[in-house]
Design a protein around this motif. Structure first.
Motif, PDB file in Angstrom:
ATOM      1  N   ASN A   6      19.532  71.268  41.002  1.00  0.00           N
ATOM      2  CA  ASN A   6      19.749  69.842  40.697  1.00  0.00           C
ATOM      3  C   ASN A   6      21.311  69.726  40.051  1.00  0.00           C
ATOM      4  O   ASN A   6      21.777  68.605  39.993  1.00  0.00           O
ATOM      5  CB  ASN A   6      18.756  69.514  39.747  1.00  0.00           C
ATOM      6  CG  ASN A   6      17.465  69.120  40.534  1.00  0.00           C
ATOM      7  OD1 ASN A   6      17.321  68.991  41.561  1.00  0.00           O
ATOM      8  ND2 ASN A   6      16.278  69.247  39.712  1.00  0.00           N
ATOM      9  N   LYS A   9      23.899  69.506  42.679  1.00  0.00           N
ATOM     10  CA  LYS A   9      23.629  68.009  43.591  1.00  0.00           C
ATOM     11  C   LYS A   9      23.971  66.923  42.379  1.00  0.00           C
ATOM     12  O   LYS A   9      24.941  66.071  42.973  1.00  0.00           O
ATOM     13  CB  LYS A   9      22.055  67.935  43.764  1.00  0.00           C
ATOM     14  CG  LYS A   9      21.717  68.623  44.752  1.00  0.00           C
ATOM     15  CD  LYS A   9      20.202  68.167  45.115  1.00  0.00           C
ATOM     16  CE  LYS A   9      19.704  69.113  46.335  1.00  0.00           C
ATOM     17  NZ  LYS A   9      18.317  68.849  46.431  1.00  0.00           N
ATOM     18  N   LYS A  13      27.411  64.599  43.324  1.00  0.00           N
ATOM     19  CA  LYS A  13      27.338  63.199  43.334  1.00  0.00           C
ATOM     20  C   LYS A  13      28.509  62.445  42.567  1.00  0.00           C
ATOM     21  O   LYS A  13      28.746  61.337  42.466  1.00  0.00           O
ATOM     22  CB  LYS A  13      26.012  62.591  43.093  1.00  0.00           C
ATOM     23  CG  LYS A  13      25.053  62.982  43.986  1.00  0.00           C
ATOM     24  CD  LYS A  13      23.564  62.642  43.533  1.00  0.00           C
ATOM     25  CE  LYS A  13      22.399  62.640  44.554  1.00  0.00           C
ATOM     26  NZ  LYS A  13      21.194  62.275  44.111  1.00  0.00           N
TER      27      LYS A  13
END
Length: 109
Positions: A6, A9, A13
Motif C-alpha cells: 500500500n 501504491k 499515485k
C-alpha cells in the motif's frame, strides 16, 4: 507485507509524472474526462492558480534534477535537468499568471 504494498501504491499515485502518464493514456484510449462543471468562475480561476502553483513545484522538486545533483552527475547532465525543470517552472508560472489575471479581471467587473 500488505502495508508495504500500500505504501508503494500511494507513492506511485502521488508522483506527478505517473499522474500525467495516466491522464495521457486515458486520452489516447478515449476515456471521457469527468470534469465537474462549476458555475462559479472565481472558483475555477482559483483552482487554476493552484494548478499552476503545483506545476511549478513539480519543476522545483523534480526528482531527476535532485538525483543528478546529489549523485554527482556531470555538469552537462545537471544543466540538462536544470533546463528541463526550469521549463516546467515557467509553464506553471504562466498557468498561475493567466488564472490570476483572469480572476483579477473577473472580480473587478
Amino acid at each position: 507485507m500488505q502495508s508495504l504494498s500500500n505504501f508503494f501504491k500511494s507513492l506511485i499515485k502521488a508522483c506527478p509524472y505517473s499522474f500525467i502518464g495516466k491522464k495521457c493514456v486515458d486520452v489516447v484510449k478515449g476515456k471521457p474526462s469527468t470534469h465537474k462543471k462549476s458555475k462559479n468562475k472565481a472558483q475555477l480561476f482559483k483552482a487554476g492558480i493552484k494548478t499552476g502553483r503545483n506545476i511549478s513545484l513539480v519543476g522545483v522538486f523534480c526528482p531527476f534534477l535532485w538525483y543528478a545533483i546529489l549523485s554527482g552527475a556531470s555538469k552537462d547532465f545537471i544543466l540538462l535537468n536544470l533546463i528541463h525543470s526550469g521549463i516546467i517552472v515557467v509553464i506553471g508560472l504562466i498557468v498561475l499568471g493567466i488564472n490570476y489575471l483572469a480572476l483579477y479581471s473577473y472580480t473587478k467587473s
